[in-house]
Design an enzyme around this catalytic site. Structure first.
Site, mmCIF file in Angstrom:
data_model
loop_
_atom_site.group_PDB
_atom_site.id
_atom_site.type_symbol
_atom_site.label_atom_id
_atom_site.label_comp_id
_atom_site.label_asym_id
_atom_site.label_seq_id
_atom_site.Cartn_x
_atom_site.Cartn_y
_atom_site.Cartn_z
ATOM 1 C CG HIS A 167 -1.584 1.334 1.474
ATOM 2 N ND1 HIS A 167 -2.884 1.604 1.099
ATOM 3 C CD2 HIS A 167 -1.139 2.474 2.072
ATOM 4 C CE1 HIS A 167 -3.191 2.849 1.426
ATOM 5 N NE2 HIS A 167 -2.148 3.394 2.036
ATOM 6 C CD GLU A 168 1.799 3.683 3.685
ATOM 7 O OE1 GLU A 168 2.090 4.731 3.073
ATOM 8 O OE2 GLU A 168 0.761 3.580 4.364
ATOM 9 C CG HIS A 197 0.466 6.292 -0.876
ATOM 10 N ND1 HIS A 197 -0.686 6.893 -1.334
ATOM 11 C CD2 HIS A 197 0.158 5.751 0.335
ATOM 12 C CE1 HIS A 197 -1.650 6.725 -0.439
ATOM 13 N NE2 HIS A 197 -1.172 6.036 0.562
ATOM 14 C CE1 TYR A 243 -3.349 10.634 0.551
ATOM 15 C CE2 TYR A 243 -3.186 12.128 2.412
ATOM 16 C CZ TYR A 243 -3.324 10.849 1.906
ATOM 17 O OH TYR A 243 -3.435 9.781 2.773
ATOM 18 C CD GLU A 280 -4.561 6.761 1.807
ATOM 19 O OE1 GLU A 280 -4.585 5.537 2.066
ATOM 20 O OE2 GLU A 280 -3.586 7.479 2.061
ATOM 21 C CG ASP A 285 -8.104 11.323 6.702
ATOM 22 O OD1 ASP A 285 -6.879 11.494 6.530
ATOM 23 O OD2 ASP A 285 -8.703 10.278 6.381
ATOM 24 C CG HIS A 292 -6.901 7.406 5.458
ATOM 25 N ND1 HIS A 292 -6.307 8.634 5.648
ATOM 26 C CD2 HIS A 292 -5.898 6.521 5.221
ATOM 27 C CE1 HIS A 292 -4.988 8.499 5.534
ATOM 28 N NE2 HIS A 292 -4.717 7.236 5.268
#
Length: 352
Positions: free
Chosen positions: A165-166, A169, A180, A189, A262, A267
């Site tokens: 996942h990271e 990005h 974002y 995301e 957020d 998210h």
């Protein structure tokens, strides 16, 4: 902030007043307060170029570097593992090293993409960041892992979906990026979750139908009533805990969360495009990356997607890619259209 644990969940934990969670609450407060500098990704081509294509001799190999922050809040930390160096006795180091390799292998096998930058660039990570740090994040240059507080969160290096996942990005950023904020941020995301899920499925040899579609499975301790941070198959069901509350992700546009927190709910609202991808992948059958994943990947990397694209724009783009690659009357186009319709995104509409 490109972190795996959303701020709304950490805020719930930070406000917990149960005596047995005092340590975890303090760790969550410290995690929320800790600043992170995000570095914009820059492509550094280090392979030969013929026309518009990068040329590799045979299959490329990963170039991984793992550093240890030694529980300080300093990056990159002390280098402890390299591609050709000896293995480490530190489980977190080896888990991070393996996870970076699994992600590299997936990107190459599925999309002939050499590393996250597409040019065979180094994959860097830092483990043991901070004291009881309750998160893992991509800072534009490297993956960074905390060890968790031990009461609610375990370490983050054991989950391949977190690692991929990271790094996902990073793929988004190197492909032109998605702002974002708001729906484009939720797409950012979601696409990272798509890479996380596909990489885990590729590593485990699972089909779309066999997969759990969980993101972050295993990072909660046994004290938490929950199975993961998010469920792409059933957004809103990943956890339901007395302290952390209930997973707030919607699975349909009628439940879209309007919020200023957020970055506009990046998210939370990512559950909607997550569900659309899962539906398309299962409908098409086989491995998720073979058709659904290919459509999403070409949409991301094709150069036509605006940085501020909303859900409807992205849905339209995936449909156009499916038509181009498989034909207007293909089952791929039907699956993509049906999936977006099932989550309430009408292709071509301007959405809130």
């Amino acid at each position: 902030m490109r972190a795996i644990v959303p701020p709304y969940l950490l805020s719930r934990l930070a406000s917990a007043d149960a005596p047995h969670l005092a340590h975890a609450a303090e760790a969550a407060r410290a995690t929320l307060a800790m600043p992170r500098v995000y570095h914009s990704a820059r492509v550094n081509l280090d392979v030969s170029v013929e026309g518009d294509a990068l040329v590799f001799e045979g299959s490329p190999a990963p170039d991984r570097i793992i550093s240890d922050a030694q529980r300080r809040e300093v990056l990159p930390g002390v280098q402890v593992r390299t591609e050709d160096g000896p293995a480490s006795a530190d489980a977190s180091v080896e888990q991070a090293f393996a996870g970076l390799g699994d992600t590299f292998d997936f990107l190459w096998d599925a999309f002939a993409r050499a590393s996250i930058d597409g040019a065979g660039g180094t994959l860097a990570a830092t483990v043991h960041y901070g004291e009881n740090y309750d998160n893992a994040f991509w800072n534009g240059e490297r993956m960074v892992f905390g060890d968790g507080d031990g009461e609610v969160f375990t370490g983050f290096t054991s989950s391949i979906s977190v690692i991929a996942h990271e790094l996902g990005h990073g793929v988004v950023e190197f492909s032109g990026g998605l702002d974002y904020q708001g729906q484009s941020g939720a797409l950012n995301e979601s696409i990272a979750d798509v890479f996380g899920a596909m990489t885990e499925q590729h590593t485990l040899g699972q089909s779309a139908a066999e997969a759990t579609w969980l993101i972050g499975a295993g990072i909660f301790t046994d004290a938490v009533q929950g199975v993961a941070l998010r469920s792409m198959k059933a957004p809103g069901t990943a956890y339901d805990d007395d302290v952390l509350g209930r997973d707030p992700q919607p699975a349909h546009m009628r439940d879209y969360v309007q919020t200023s927190e957020d970055n506009g709910g990046v998210h939370i609202n990512s559950g909607i495009p997550n569900k659309a991808f899962q539906l398309a992948a299962v409908a098409l059958g086989g491995a998720s990356w073979e058709r659904a994943g290919r459509i999403w990947y070409l949409t991301l990397t094709g150069g036509a997607l605006a940085r501020d694209a909303d859900f409807a724009a992205f849905a339209a783009a995936t449909t156009q890619i499916a038509e181009r690659e498989y034909g207007e009357q293909s089952e791929e186009v039907a699956a993509v259209r049906t999936a977006w319709g099932a989550v309430g995104v009408r292709i071509g509409d301007a959405t809130a």
